[in-house]
Design a protein around this motif. Structure first.
Motif, PDB file in Angstrom:
ATOM      1  N   ASP A  51       0.873  -1.211  -0.107  1.00 39.43           N
ATOM      2  CA  ASP A  51      -0.086  -0.021  -0.088  1.00 39.43           C
ATOM      3  C   ASP A  51       0.966   1.354  -0.136  1.00 39.43           C
ATOM      4  N   ALA A  52       1.858   1.204   0.860  1.00 40.16           N
ATOM      5  CA  ALA A  52       2.743   2.389   0.775  1.00 40.16           C
ATOM      6  C   ALA A  52       3.557   2.828  -0.594  1.00 40.16           C
ATOM      7  N   ALA A  53       3.886   1.501  -1.107  1.00 37.52           N
ATOM      8  CA  ALA A  53       4.457   1.586  -2.526  1.00 37.52           C
ATOM      9  C   ALA A  53       3.610   2.181  -3.382  1.00 37.52           C
ATOM     10  N   GLU A  54       2.120   2.108  -3.282  1.00 37.87           N
ATOM     11  CA  GLU A  54       1.354   2.584  -4.419  1.00 37.87           C
ATOM     12  C   GLU A  54       0.855   3.854  -4.171  1.00 37.87           C
ATOM     13  N   VAL A  55       0.703   4.066  -2.884  1.00 39.33           N
ATOM     14  CA  VAL A  55       0.594   5.501  -2.536  1.00 39.33           C
ATOM     15  C   VAL A  55       1.638   6.423  -2.977  1.00 39.33           C
ATOM     16  N   ARG A  56       2.987   5.946  -2.635  1.00 44.87           N
ATOM     17  CA  ARG A  56       4.261   6.722  -3.342  1.00 44.87           C
ATOM     18  C   ARG A  56       3.967   6.898  -4.661  1.00 44.87           C
ATOM     19  N   GLY A  57       3.723   5.723  -5.419  1.00 43.31           N
ATOM     20  CA  GLY A  57       3.661   5.785  -6.940  1.00 43.31           C
ATOM     21  C   GLY A  57       2.339   6.788  -7.291  1.00 43.31           C
ATOM     22  N   LEU A  58       1.420   7.068  -6.637  1.00 42.78           N
ATOM     23  CA  LEU A  58       0.346   7.872  -6.822  1.00 42.78           C
ATOM     24  C   LEU A  58       0.667   9.260  -6.713  1.00 42.78           C
ATOM     25  N   LEU A  59       1.527   9.611  -5.516  1.00 45.21           N
ATOM     26  CA  LEU A  59       2.083  10.876  -5.315  1.00 45.21           C
ATOM     27  C   LEU A  59       2.983  11.363  -6.350  1.00 45.21           C
ATOM     28  N   GLU A  60       3.669  10.433  -6.622  1.00 46.45           N
ATOM     29  CA  GLU A  60       4.784  10.485  -7.869  1.00 46.45           C
ATOM     30  C   GLU A  60       3.996  11.016  -9.077  1.00 46.45           C
ATOM     31  N   ASP A  61       2.933  10.351  -9.406  1.00 49.34           N
ATOM     32  CA  ASP A  61       2.289  10.679 -10.641  1.00 49.34           C
ATOM     33  C   ASP A  61       1.638  12.017 -10.522  1.00 49.34           C
ATOM     34  N   THR A  62       1.065  12.186  -9.320  1.00 52.55           N
ATOM     35  CA  THR A  62       0.600  13.623  -9.227  1.00 52.55           C
ATOM     36  C   THR A  62       1.407  14.746  -9.037  1.00 52.55           C
ATOM     37  N   GLN A  63       2.699  14.357  -8.420  1.00 55.58           N
ATOM     38  CA  GLN A  63       3.723  15.520  -8.485  1.00 55.58           C
ATOM     39  C   GLN A  63       4.064  15.811 -10.013  1.00 55.58           C
ATOM     40  N   LYS A  64       4.149  14.897 -10.683  1.00 55.32           N
ATOM     41  CA  LYS A  64       4.463  14.942 -12.302  1.00 55.32           C
ATOM     42  C   LYS A  64       3.316  15.739 -13.033  1.00 55.32           C
ATOM     43  N   VAL A  65       2.099  15.601 -12.502  1.00 59.37           N
ATOM     44  CA  VAL A  65       1.001  16.344 -13.201  1.00 59.37           C
ATOM     45  C   VAL A  65       1.088  17.792 -12.728  1.00 59.37           C
ATOM     46  N   VAL A 249       0.839  30.638  -7.876  1.00 54.97           N
ATOM     47  CA  VAL A 249       1.197  30.712  -6.438  1.00 54.97           C
ATOM     48  C   VAL A 249       0.489  29.350  -5.943  1.00 54.97           C
ATOM     49  N   GLU A 250      -0.761  29.128  -6.074  1.00 50.63           N
ATOM     50  CA  GLU A 250      -1.500  28.019  -5.749  1.00 50.63           C
ATOM     51  C   GLU A 250      -0.797  26.804  -5.948  1.00 50.63           C
ATOM     52  N   ILE A 251      -0.209  26.577  -7.402  1.00 45.79           N
ATOM     53  CA  ILE A 251       0.536  25.385  -7.597  1.00 45.79           C
ATOM     54  C   ILE A 251       1.950  25.023  -7.015  1.00 45.79           C
ATOM     55  N   GLN A 252       2.456  26.261  -6.690  1.00 45.25           N
ATOM     56  CA  GLN A 252       3.846  26.200  -5.919  1.00 45.25           C
ATOM     57  C   GLN A 252       3.398  25.505  -4.601  1.00 45.25           C
ATOM     58  N   GLN A 253       2.355  26.171  -3.886  1.00 42.55           N
ATOM     59  CA  GLN A 253       2.151  25.676  -2.653  1.00 42.55           C
ATOM     60  C   GLN A 253       1.721  24.218  -2.656  1.00 42.55           C
ATOM     61  N   ALA A 254       0.936  23.958  -3.732  1.00 43.82           N
ATOM     62  CA  ALA A 254       0.384  22.338  -3.951  1.00 43.82           C
ATOM     63  C   ALA A 254       1.628  21.644  -4.033  1.00 43.82           C
ATOM     64  N   MET A 255       2.848  22.043  -4.835  1.00 51.76           N
ATOM     65  CA  MET A 255       4.063  21.260  -4.987  1.00 51.76           C
ATOM     66  C   MET A 255       4.752  21.138  -3.724  1.00 51.76           C
ATOM     67  N   LEU A 258       2.809  18.307  -1.752  1.00 57.12           N
ATOM     68  CA  LEU A 258       3.362  17.234  -2.355  1.00 57.12           C
ATOM     69  C   LEU A 258       4.654  16.823  -2.075  1.00 57.12           C
ATOM     70  N   ASP A 259       5.282  17.722  -1.994  1.00 52.97           N
ATOM     71  CA  ASP A 259       6.867  17.411  -1.641  1.00 52.97           C
ATOM     72  C   ASP A 259       6.997  16.777  -0.359  1.00 52.97           C
ATOM     73  N   SER A 260       6.028  17.450   0.625  1.00 54.99           N
ATOM     74  CA  SER A 260       5.991  16.938   2.133  1.00 54.99           C
ATOM     75  C   SER A 260       5.497  15.693   2.096  1.00 54.99           C
ATOM     76  N   ALA A 261       4.066  15.332   1.534  1.00 54.01           N
ATOM     77  CA  ALA A 261       3.649  14.229   1.598  1.00 54.01           C
ATOM     78  C   ALA A 261       4.229  13.256   0.710  1.00 54.01           C
ATOM     79  N   PHE A 262       4.949  13.540  -0.132  1.00 57.71           N
ATOM     80  CA  PHE A 262       5.989  12.622  -0.665  1.00 57.71           C
ATOM     81  C   PHE A 262       7.052  12.039   0.025  1.00 57.71           C
ATOM     82  N   ALA A 263       7.707  12.940   0.894  1.00 55.18           N
ATOM     83  CA  ALA A 263       8.687  12.739   1.857  1.00 55.18           C
ATOM     84  C   ALA A 263       8.339  11.718   2.905  1.00 55.18           C
ATOM     85  N   CYS A 264       7.055  11.900   3.209  1.00 59.56           N
ATOM     86  CA  CYS A 264       6.178  11.157   4.540  1.00 59.56           C
ATOM     87  C   CYS A 264       6.031   9.909   3.714  1.00 59.56           C
ATOM     88  N   SER A 265       5.584   9.699   2.478  1.00 60.35           N
ATOM     89  CA  SER A 265       5.354   8.402   2.085  1.00 60.35           C
ATOM     90  C   SER A 265       6.547   7.576   1.749  1.00 60.35           C
TER      91      SER A 265
END
Length: 458
Positions: A51-65, A249-255, A258-265
């Protein structure tokens, strides 16, 4: 040895708490209970890692988008800036056009005045021609009288009569020419006067406008419409630019989030992998144990083959540890060669292909150097690339490539007895496969060369 590993990978190990034959069921021993708990914990942690690997992968996909959106917003901002510059140019051009029309009006007024002067001059010419006509008429009368007197004088006045007739004829010609001049000047005066009125008729004081001034007025109206449209467009562009900036600005905040969530995952995934490793190292036979032993034995075989090749001088140490990866032209994804590619093609398949038959869960088994370079893959993934078909190449032509992602580098540079990881494998075309991977280090004469990666499904 391989038959034993296959049997262990194909079924669960016997429970240490089972009793002997003919005695009947016994109460589970403490060791049996511990083994059961460890195995249950292993299964739970394995699912957690998946599950952790799948979440990390989804976060990575979202990060790319989100990164792609950020780049798109930057491009939009640059394009809006270009539009703004173009609108400034339009405004400048319309102002210049207005000024040019005004200058033309002024010039026309000046031309009208000049034409008026020409009309006055022509009238003077006409008056002069009229005077010449009068003089010519008087001259004709004088010549006529002289001719009459010459005839009266008879033979004595004959010569004078000839002169008088000549003067009379000349006066007639002058009179005719003067009248022609007066007629031409009159026609020209009429036309120039009409043209002068056209030039002066600018509509001032409620008078009708001439066609020339009406054309200028139409140009001014069109220029005003263009200027108005440009100003409205500029206002819209400014609003878009402001909104684009806000979205950026909103996208930068989201990034950042996402970086924080990615690091946690990532930390969560590493923790689950560490737990799996610790359980596998506990000595209790768990689901991953056969794969760990298989990859360790494969790594030992690869190490022995490389050491023998160096000893037999089939390759020297410098070539075996070559890191000057030479790109293969026209490949996508990019492929490379090194000085040890040929020896890898000769030695690695005998080990890699055999490990593939170890279990139907095995997806691939490859030897990589410490930078993640795969000289030769399993045969099914060593297909020649197809020009222009990146998705197919990504899935089927995986040899001669460098896999320096998180999982690939961790396996390549691991020097512990084994490493267990969970990750999503990119198969190209947006397709991913969730896998576990056991890896073990490859050493040559005590020097770390790389590792063997054994990937298997859940």
């Amino acid at each position: 040895m391989w038959d034993s590993l296959r049997r262990r990978a194909g079924k669960a190990s016997p429970d240490a708490s089972e009793g002997g034959a003919g005695i009947g069921p016994r109460e589970p021993t403490m060791q049996g209970k511990t083994t059961t708990v460890v195995r249950e914990l292993s299964g739970g942690v394995s699912k957690l890692g998946r599950d952790a690997a799948e979440v990390r992968g989804l976060l990575e996909d979202t990060q790319k988008v989100v990164t792609s959106q950020a780049q798109a917003m930057q491009a939009l901002g640059a394009e809006l800036e270009q539009v703004r510059h173009a609108q400034d140019g339009i405004n400048q051009s319309t102002n210049q056009t207005r000024e040019a029309v005004e200058r033309a009006r002024t010039a026309l007024s000046g031309v009208g005045d000049e034409v008026g002067e020409i009309v006055s001059t022509l009238r003077l010419v006409s008056d002069a021609a009229s005077e010449i006509t009068k003089i010519a008429l008087q001259t004709r009368l004088v010549a006529f009288n002289a001719s009459v007197e010459a005839k009266r004088a008879g033979e004595a006045g004959r010569g004078f009569g000839v002169v008088a007739d000549a003067v009379k004829d000349l006066a007639a010609q002058v009179e005719a020419s003067s009248k022609a001049i007066m007629g031409t000047v009159g026609t020209l005066d009429s036309r120039i006067e009409s043209f002068s009125r056209e030039l002066r008729a600018d509509g001032a004081g409620g008078a009708a406008q001439s066609k020339i001034h009406q054309a200028f007025a139409d140009v001014e109206v069109d220029v005003d419409l263009i200027a108005k449209s440009a100003q409205e467009s500029q206002a819209t562009t400014q609003l878009l630019a402001a909104r684009s900036g806000e979205l950026g600005v909103e996208i930068q905040q989201a990034m950042r989030k996402l970086d924080s969530a990615f690091a946690c995952s990532d930390r969560f995934l590493r923790l689950s992998e560490q737990m799996i490793e610790q359980i596998a190292s506990s000595g209790v036979e768990v689901e991953d144990s056969p794969y760990i032993q298989a990859v360790q034995e494969a790594a030992a075989e690869i190490s022995a083959l490389l050491e023998r090749a160096v000893a037999e001088r089939k390759i020297d140490a410098a070539a075996l540890f070559d890191e000057h990866y030479q790109p293969i032209a026209g490949t996508d994804p990019q492929q490379f060669t090194t000085r040890f590619t040929q020896i890898a093609d000769q030695l690695f398949p005998q080990v890699q292909e055999r490990v593939l038959t170890f279990s139907d869960k095995v997806v691939f088994c490859i030897a990589v150097d410490r930078n993640g370079y795969v000289a030769t893959h399993n045969k099914r993934y060593c297909q020649p690339q197809r020009a222009g078909d990146t998705a197919w190449n990504t899935a089927n032509s995986r040899y001669r490539r460098i896999f320096n992602d998180r999982t690939g580098l961790a396996s390549a540079r691991n020097q512990r007895p084994f490493l267990l990881q969970t990750y999503r494998r990119d198969m190209g075309g947006g397709n991913f496969v969730l896998l576990k991977e056991a890896s073990a280090p490859v050493t040559v004469a005590g020097r770390h060369w790389g590792g063997v990666r054994l990937a298997f499904g859940f």
